[in-house]
Design an enzyme around this catalytic site. Structure first.
Site, short mmCIF file in Angstrom:
data_model
loop_
_atom_site.label_atom_id
_atom_site.label_comp_id
_atom_site.label_asym_id
_atom_site.label_seq_id
_atom_site.Cartn_x
_atom_site.Cartn_y
_atom_site.Cartn_z
N TYR A 95 3.62 -4.51 8.73
CA TYR A 95 3.24 -3.45 9.66
C TYR A 95 2.78 -3.96 11.01
O TYR A 95 2.56 -3.18 11.93
CB TYR A 95 2.21 -2.51 9.01
CG TYR A 95 2.89 -1.38 8.27
CD1 TYR A 95 2.99 -0.11 8.82
CD2 TYR A 95 3.53 -1.62 7.06
CE1 TYR A 95 3.66 0.91 8.16
CE2 TYR A 95 4.20 -0.61 6.39
CZ TYR A 95 4.26 0.65 6.95
OH TYR A 95 4.95 1.65 6.30
N ALA A 117 9.89 -2.16 1.16
CA ALA A 117 8.51 -2.35 0.69
C ALA A 117 7.52 -1.91 1.77
O ALA A 117 7.75 -2.14 2.97
CB ALA A 117 8.27 -3.81 0.33
N LYS A 118 6.43 -1.29 1.34
CA LYS A 118 5.32 -1.00 2.26
C LYS A 118 4.31 -2.14 2.12
O LYS A 118 3.35 -2.05 1.35
CB LYS A 118 4.68 0.35 1.93
CG LYS A 118 5.46 1.54 2.45
CD LYS A 118 4.75 2.85 2.17
CE LYS A 118 3.54 3.08 3.04
NZ LYS A 118 3.89 3.41 4.43
N ALA A 119 4.56 -3.21 2.84
CA ALA A 119 3.71 -4.39 2.76
C ALA A 119 2.83 -4.50 4.00
O ALA A 119 3.28 -4.22 5.12
CB ALA A 119 4.56 -5.65 2.60
N PHE A 168 0.83 -1.20 0.00
CA PHE A 168 0.00 0.00 0.00
C PHE A 168 0.86 1.24 0.00
O PHE A 168 2.08 1.19 0.17
CB PHE A 168 -0.94 -0.01 1.21
CG PHE A 168 -0.24 0.13 2.54
CD1 PHE A 168 -0.09 1.38 3.13
CD2 PHE A 168 0.28 -0.98 3.20
CE1 PHE A 168 0.55 1.52 4.35
CE2 PHE A 168 0.93 -0.85 4.43
CZ PHE A 168 1.06 0.41 5.00
#
Length: 308
Positions: free
Chosen positions: A162, A156-158, A35
């Site tokens: 998070y 990476a924004k995975a 995202f």
């Protein structure tokens, strides 16, 4: 959280209440999604999206790392973002594009599951509170370590990654702090639960390098560029927690947090919104609100021009 009327979902605008997925969606079980967090701001020239192309580029890079082929082009994602902002009638808003593995075969192997895409928008003020932009936030050095580059790729924004930040945020909140700062596996400062970290010492701006397992943040890159243009020396170097305790000023930055001063860390008082933090914060908000032409290339104008 304020809600919108419409969400863009797999190429169509759907009503907020109809934007649904199956309970066996792969990403819901295994975190297989990527995202972005993006902001659009109201400016004298109309609504503008801040560093939109950079966010879209990172979204596609994140998807590539997890072997997800996005079924839309970058231009289609850009146009869809403009459309969903306009159709919801927002002049400023937060933007959340999400790419995820949908329902299909269960199990860890994801490549037989479809890749789905949504873009949601909603009004969102200061992430850490309007007062924090002036007075600063209290931070706790988390007992949880930031995931290392050989565990999960911090570039990476995975979605699944998070949970690391969620644990740190919960711990900080339960201990009475506003935000968490995580160290990496070697004990160096990585970043906040959802922000990058900067420290001012003797007029020099320090921030951890991306090799410290911090996210290569787009707002981080913005602050570095602005600081350089303002004649402020920037050094990307490993930092330990005492560098934060003894800093003249400390601040956090990110799309959600924007530029937020830190008032204290583990009970040690910092400089709060000191002169250098204020200068960078003022420059940042002047830019995103369309009042600083030095960095006008960071704004995408005009939102909605392509929408009939």
């Amino acid at each position: 959280m304020s809600r919108s009327d419409l969400i863009w979902m797999n190429g169509e605008l759907v009503a907020y209440e109809d934007a649904k997925v199956h309970v066996l969606t792969h990403a819901l079980h295994y975190g297989t999604g990527v995202f972005e967090g993006v902001r659009a701001y109201e400016t004298p020239r109309g609504t503008a999206i801040f560093r939109h192309a950079d966010h879209i580029d990172r979204l596609f890079r994140s998807a590539s790392l997890y072997h997800m082929e996005i079924p839309f082009s970058k231009e289609e994602i850009r146009a869809a973002t403009h459309e969903v902002i306009v159709r919801n009638g927002f002049k400023s808003c937060y933007i959340r594009p999400l790419v995820f593995r949908g329902a299909g075969p269960m199990g860890l192997y994801p490549l037989d599951n479809p890749v789905e895409v949504i873009i949601a928008v909603w009004p969102w003020g200061a992430y850490l509170g309007e007062e924090a932009l002036d007075k600063g936030v209290s931070c706790k050095i988390s007992s949880f370590r930031r995931i290392g580059p050989n565990t999960l790729p911090p570039a990476a924004k995975a979605s699944g990654q998070y949970i690391n930040s969620v644990l740190a945020k919960l711990e900080a909140s339960r201990c009475g702090f506003d935000e968490a700062i995580l160290l990496n596996e070697e004990g160096y400062v990585a970043d906040g639960s959802g922000e990058n970290v900067f420290v001012v010492r003797d007029g020099v701006l320090y921030t951890p390098p991306t090799t410290a397992s911090c996210l290569p943040g787009i707002t981080r890159a913005t602050v570095i560029r602005m600081a350089t243009a303002l004649g402020i020396e920037v050094r990307q170097t490993n930092l330990v927690r005492t560098d934060l305790y003894f800093g003249d000023e400390v601040f956090l930055c990110g799309t959600a947090a924007e530029v937020t001063p830190v008032a204290s860390i583990d009970g040690h008082q910092t400089g709060g919104r000191g002169p250098l933090t204020k200068q960078l914060q003022d420059t940042f908000f002047a830019t995103v609100n369309g009042h600083d032409e030095r960095f006008a290339d960071m704004l995408e104008y005009p939102v909605g021009a392509e929408v009939a």
